[in-house]
Scaffold this active site. Structure first.
Site, short mmCIF file in Angstrom:
data_model
loop_
_atom_site.label_atom_id
_atom_site.label_comp_id
_atom_site.label_asym_id
_atom_site.label_seq_id
_atom_site.Cartn_x
_atom_site.Cartn_y
_atom_site.Cartn_z
N THR B 218 0.84 -1.19 0.00
CA THR B 218 0.00 0.00 0.00
C THR B 218 0.88 1.25 0.00
O THR B 218 1.94 1.25 0.60
CB THR B 218 -0.86 -0.01 1.28
N ARG B 246 -13.51 -8.46 -0.47
CA ARG B 246 -12.97 -7.94 0.79
C ARG B 246 -12.55 -6.48 0.65
O ARG B 246 -11.87 -6.11 -0.31
CB ARG B 246 -11.78 -8.78 1.22
N VAL B 247 -12.98 -5.64 1.57
CA VAL B 247 -12.50 -4.27 1.63
C VAL B 247 -11.68 -4.12 2.90
O VAL B 247 -12.10 -4.55 3.98
CB VAL B 247 -13.67 -3.26 1.63
N ASP B 249 -8.62 -1.64 5.19
CA ASP B 249 -8.64 -0.39 5.97
C ASP B 249 -8.41 0.85 5.12
O ASP B 249 -8.81 1.95 5.51
CB ASP B 249 -7.58 -0.45 7.06
N GLY B 272 -4.95 -4.99 7.26
CA GLY B 272 -6.09 -4.07 7.26
C GLY B 272 -7.15 -4.34 8.30
O GLY B 272 -7.69 -3.41 8.90
#
Lengths: 353, 353
Positions: B218, B246-247, B249, B272
């Site tokens: 990230t 999936r999502v 943070d 996350g």
């Protein structure tokens, strides 16, 4: 004599403390909400009012029965939300307003205050009880938030119950609700929960198809179980303009929902974007744990001060580790209720009740 | 004489204060990260190390140039993230690892510390620079978080640039990276950023196709602009198992990203789910504003104490209202860098640098 008094008091203390501790441990409490808005007592029909109070009472008693029999906060929260999801009165699952493309999209979350673990789903369709899917995410997936069709697919693999679009429409109940709405419409009730500039247009749209039952009627619950665990859960049919894939505060940890058994549990309802930007649910807990505020003072600080001055409308139900309950909203009304640690039942719709 | 001294001191005070205020106002700073993991200095190739340090430097200088010329924090943050999104070294946009179904899904967010407003997108495909779409959500939509195909559609209406899957693959750069990876693989580097029980399986999968460049890479930035505004932005190609929707943070306000010009700006990278459950980004700011802690102490408390003891791996870059920078991670390494208010440039990969 002085010494013997000390011994007596010490003995008294020893004999009382464990019993008290158990009594404290054993106390259970539950609070629910069914959405916040500009409901006005002068304009509602008695039938509609009664229907809401009854639905809130059934939801409360369902969750309370689970808690009283020693059930977990997770079981109690899910059972309570199911009742409200299954009711056409609230904007969650069955009862959610159909959007322009003829579909419903649901968001739901449950958070366990003992583990700080959570399960949430967003933008899902066709799942009978989104809160059940959220619980499966909590218990069976390594993730916290699953969205869209992939989340539905995963739910199917897990054996979650799906329903046809007709189910969510609930012809029979919907028609009786429509009749109540028609009466309400004729009496000229306005429903403008978010009168901010940016919502003017959508409020105008909403006004065309007036919906006092909760186009904005997110449902939520907070519970304290016998083991001292706080749990929070929230479920919603969403707010507006689904074609954009908008996700609101409901499935977001700390925004619309939060639970930490050491501090507090919160479920919110209102203008989701503000709840997300101001992290309403977690901020109430943060003011408590970092500033030593009571749950009432913290909830008022966040909802009546920070949120309101920013232009964010809505409300919360909140419960602390001792089972104290705060129900704070900066709108004229919020469907809400509780059964407190003394067993006292309350339901309310308007401010000042 | 006493009085004249007072007058003199008063005059001195008046003559100094405004200038000082302007100087303080004018100070700018920037910090970036490109992912946290178990990079080990003994095992990396010099070429790969150099490539990362160069990419971090280019990103920093790009954002800093915008800030120095008086540009807004939003412009600087977007320009910085674009550089990292366009680089195949990081797991954001171009460079994101293809998942099993041959697609990439991106999440991105930008938050404006002056207004506490934010724009975020999750689970989107094909957008060249997800951070640009996040900015459009902030500036042109009444919402905060848009997800999936609907978000892409909205972006298309807004004129956002799309690219074919081939673009994100970047054959030429990817091949040269693959060569570097092959060398690294032969030297036996392990990359196990999340060695918790629940990740064992996925780590084994990840190990098969070892990716030191940031399968978990990230990217994020925090900046202080001339007007004293703090801005935070984060962009990612996500973590695992996209079929679940999936999502993580990254696109969640307060979890992976937060900015409040009065307190701090934070961008995080790591596991996350833990960042979401512990509201890492906002909690650092909450410890500062409610407990009076410095940014370094608050970041260490949250990342090294709370997050680590819960089993959550990762790190953050954080900046306070005076431009002080904290870069804290509980993993062996984090790609990171800054240009501070004195203009000093730093880049680092391993702990202790």
């Amino acid at each position: 004599m002085k010494k013997s008094l000390h011994v007596f008091l010490l003995a008294l203390l020893i004999s009382i403390s464990p019993a008290q501790a158990i009594a404290e441990k054993g106390r259970v409490a539950i609070a629910v909400h069914g959405g916040a808005g500009t409901m006005k007592p002068s304009r509602a029909t008695p039938e509609l009012e009664r229907a809401y109070r009854e639905a809130l009472t059934v939801a409360l008693k369902t969750g309370y029965a689970v808690l009283e029999s020693g059930g977990s906060g997770l079981d109690a929260a899910v059972a309570t939300i199911r009742v409200m999801e299954d009711s056409p009165l609230f904007n969650a699952a069955r009862g959610a307003v159909f959007n322009s493309s003829g579909g419903n999209e649901f968001d739901a979350i449950i958070m366990d205050g003992d583990t700080l673990d959570a399960g949430a789903v967003a933008a899902i369709k066709g799942v009978r009880n989104p809160i059940e899917l959220a619980r499966l995410v909590l218990e069976r997936s390594p993730h916290v938030l699953l969205v869209g069709e992939s989340a539905q697919e995963w739910g199917r693999e897990q054996g979650i119950e799906f329903q046809d679009p007709e189910y969510f429409y609930t012809e029979r109940r919907w028609k009786s609700l429509e009749a109540a709405r028609e009466r309400a419409r004729q009496s000229g009730i306005e429903f403008d929960p978010f009168p901010t500039q940016e919502n003017k247009t959508q409020d105008k749209e909403a006004a065309k198809d007036f919906d006092p039952s909760g186009r904005f009627g997110t449902v939520g619950v907070v519970v304290l179980d016998r083991s001292g665990r706080l749990t929070a859960a929230t479920s919603t049919g969403g707010l507006t303009n689904k074609r954009w894939g908008r996700v609101g505060d409901t499935p977001i940890i700390g925004a619309g929902t939060y639970a930490d058994s050491r501090t507090c549990a919160v479920s919110g309802t209102g203008h989701g974007e503000y709840f997300m930007r101001y992290m309403v649910a977690y901020d109430i807990c943060a003011e408590m744990k970092y500033q030593g505020r009571s749950i009432q003072v913290a909830a008022e600080s966040v909802v009546m001060d920070k949120l309101k001055s920013a232009g964010g409308n809505g409300g919360v139900i909140a419960m602390d580790a001792q089972g104290n309950i705060a129900m704070v909203f900066n709108t004229p009304g919020m469907y809400r209720g509780y059964i407190d640690i003394e067993g006292k039942l309350f339901t309310g719709i308007y401010a000042g009740e």
